[in-house]
Design an enzyme around this catalytic site. Structure first.
Site, PDB file in Angstrom:
ATOM      1  N   HIS A  95      37.731  47.151  29.680  1.00  0.00           N
ATOM      2  CA  HIS A  95      38.986  47.307  30.420  1.00  0.00           C
ATOM      3  C   HIS A  95      38.849  48.436  31.452  1.00  0.00           C
ATOM      4  O   HIS A  95      38.391  49.531  31.122  1.00  0.00           O
ATOM      5  CB  HIS A  95      40.163  47.582  29.486  1.00  0.00           C
ATOM      6  CG  HIS A  95      41.453  47.302  30.165  1.00  0.00           C
ATOM      7  ND1 HIS A  95      42.105  48.263  30.905  1.00  0.00           N
ATOM      8  CD2 HIS A  95      42.167  46.164  30.290  1.00  0.00           C
ATOM      9  CE1 HIS A  95      43.194  47.709  31.428  1.00  0.00           C
ATOM     10  NE2 HIS A  95      43.256  46.450  31.073  1.00  0.00           N
ATOM     11  N   PRO A  96      39.259  48.171  32.705  1.00  0.00           N
ATOM     12  CA  PRO A  96      38.962  49.130  33.783  1.00  0.00           C
ATOM     13  C   PRO A  96      39.961  50.274  33.928  1.00  0.00           C
ATOM     14  O   PRO A  96      39.803  51.110  34.815  1.00  0.00           O
ATOM     15  CB  PRO A  96      38.995  48.249  35.028  1.00  0.00           C
ATOM     16  CG  PRO A  96      39.939  47.154  34.689  1.00  0.00           C
ATOM     17  CD  PRO A  96      39.855  46.937  33.211  1.00  0.00           C
ATOM     18  N   CYS A  97      40.950  50.383  33.073  1.00  0.00           N
ATOM     19  CA  CYS A  97      42.030  51.332  33.360  1.00  0.00           C
ATOM     20  C   CYS A  97      41.561  52.783  33.390  1.00  0.00           C
ATOM     21  O   CYS A  97      42.188  53.624  34.004  1.00  0.00           O
ATOM     22  CB  CYS A  97      43.176  51.166  32.372  1.00  0.00           C
ATOM     23  SG  CYS A  97      42.735  51.512  30.677  1.00  0.00           S
ATOM     24  N   ARG A  98      40.455  53.106  32.725  1.00  0.00           N
ATOM     25  CA  ARG A  98      40.001  54.496  32.712  1.00  0.00           C
ATOM     26  C   ARG A  98      38.788  54.739  33.619  1.00  0.00           C
ATOM     27  O   ARG A  98      38.317  55.862  33.729  1.00  0.00           O
ATOM     28  CB  ARG A  98      39.602  54.898  31.294  1.00  0.00           C
ATOM     29  CG  ARG A  98      40.733  54.900  30.320  1.00  0.00           C
ATOM     30  CD  ARG A  98      41.147  56.321  30.017  1.00  0.00           C
ATOM     31  NE  ARG A  98      42.145  56.371  28.985  1.00  0.00           N
ATOM     32  CZ  ARG A  98      43.452  56.522  29.223  1.00  0.00           C
ATOM     33  NH1 ARG A  98      43.884  56.628  30.459  1.00  0.00           N
ATOM     34  NH2 ARG A  98      44.293  56.566  28.226  1.00  0.00           N
TER      35      ARG A  98
END
Lengths: 287, 122
Positions: free
Chosen positions: A235-238
């Site tokens: 997941h790219p959120c961080r």
């Protein structure tokens, strides 16, 4: 879970044009292309991929829709990695080799007793001078990274030692990097195949290859944005925060960024590769 | 004894010790591992002298050390030899051949870069 809402957001989010990479760690499409070009030129296993014209993302150049590295071998399943309990002590050494292979030593140096014990308890109290560490200043400092030029020295990846990848357990992975417009960062995808090129179930890849710390949490199965085949993805959120921290750590004495945005994807692979440590998509040695 | 103290031992003593251990365990690589001093958030290893089979990959080393340090789930972990991070697929033998110290040991430092949510997380 990749929801409809997400897909709508991805559609509606604007294509970023203003570079904010030094502040946020995120990159524009242009920076993605530039970093991708460097990755491809330094590491020939990586290539730009194109898709059918109808499936293209218009904000990306036709021939540079995403990056792919085909059929990367997995060195081993994470689950067969050694653990500390496999180790035993040899004098003041912690030994991860099997004791049978050791050249016999004089009995007074190493008692048989020591050899038989699979693991000797290691007591922190034994380390009585840990404070000394702070007093020593002659330790080389990572700050002296002065060898960006070494990028030029990186040899093309040599063929993997075949004997380590056993035929019956041969597992290959297509690793790809897409541009995520919503988060303005690269996104990492993995699809597994067996030796007959039959796709592996994502659940199987998840349980065997993905570091347990991340499986089912940071790493989930979602349809690949181009092939639509469900793949494992981080997941790219961080990613932006992590990349910014990565770059900030490598500032020179004047506090300027040591590396430019071109090496973004090379650094990115270094950190994102840790979710699937045995899958060999990080070929960089000198960063 | 700490890794830092070990490094202050006379060169000849270290040379002799490395020679001895290589002779006894020809298929192992003697590695001195310590924490990078800037990685203040990481725990210290309680031992610093390790023998690893020479055919081990870097990835195996990383895994073992992370396990030993009980690193938080969201942390990534990196090894550095002379300020360079080796790739996961290098064997310890090749690392040793290319990077061993003149005293016959391979010196490594570990550091963390909190991945997937970092220090700057509010």
């Amino acid at each position: 879970m990749e929801s409809l809402a997400h897909r709508i957001r991805e559609k509606l989010s604007k294509v970023p044009v203003v570079s904010t990479f030094t502040k946020t760690g995120t990159i524009t499409v242009e920076e993605f292309i530039c970093a991708g070009d460097l990755l491809v030129s330094k590491f020939p296993s990586w290539a730009w991929a194109d898709v059918a014209p109808s499936k293209r993302k218009k904000y990306l150049p036709a021939k540079k829709q995403f990056l792919i590295c085909h059929r990367v071998p997995s060195l081993l399943g994470v689950n067969v990695l050694p653990t500390f309990s496999d180790a035993h002590t040899e004098g003041d050494w912690i030994d991860f080799g099997s004791s049978e292979k050791a050249v016999p030593v004089e009995i007074d140096e190493l008692s048989d007793d020591d050899k038989e014990k699979p693991k000797e308890s290691i007591d922190v109290d034994d380390v009585d001078d840990i404070d000394d560490i702070d007093d020593v200043d002659d330790v080389d400092d990572i700050d002296d990274v002065d060898d960006l030029d070494d990028l030029d020295d990186v040899k093309p990846v040599e063929s993997k030692p075949k004997e380590k990848v056993k035929k019956e357990s041969c597992r290959l992975f297509d690793v790809s990097i897409t541009y995520c417009k919503e988060y303005r960062v690269p996104r990492f995808w993995i699809q597994g195949f067996d030796e007959d090129s039959k796709p592996l179930a994502n659940s199987d890849v998840m349980s065997k290859e993905i570091n347990k710390d991340y499986a089912g949490k940071t790493v989930t199965a979602e349809p690949h944005p181009f092939s639509k085949i469900p793949c494992l993805t981080v997941h790219p959120c961080r990613h932006g925060q992590v990349m910014k921290a990565f770059y900030d750590q490598l500032r020179n004495e004047k506090g300027e960024l040591y590396y430019t945005v071109d090496v973004y994807l090379i650094l990115f692979l270094k950190f994102v590769g840790s979710v699937a440590p045995a899958i060999q998509c990080d070929f960089t040695t000198s960063l | 004894m700490s890794a830092a103290a070990f490094k202050t031992k006379p060169f000849e003593d270290r040379l002799e010790e490395a020679r001895g251990v290589r002779e006894r365990f020809p298929d192992r690589i003697p590695i001195i591992i310590e924490k990078d001093k800037r990685a203040t958030e990481l725990p210290e290893l309680d031992r610093f002298k390790f023998l690893f089979p020479s055919h081990f990959f870097v990835v195996q080393l990383l895994y073992v050390l992370k396990e030993r340090l009980h690193l938080p789930q969201t942390d990534a972990f990196y090894l550095f030899i002379n300020d360079q991070a080796p790739t996961n697929s290098q064997t310890l033998q090749s690392l040793y051949d290319n990077n061993k110290n003149e005293d016959g040991f391979l010196y490594m430092k570990y550091s963390s870069q909190a991945a997937f949510g970092g220090e700057e997380e509010e």
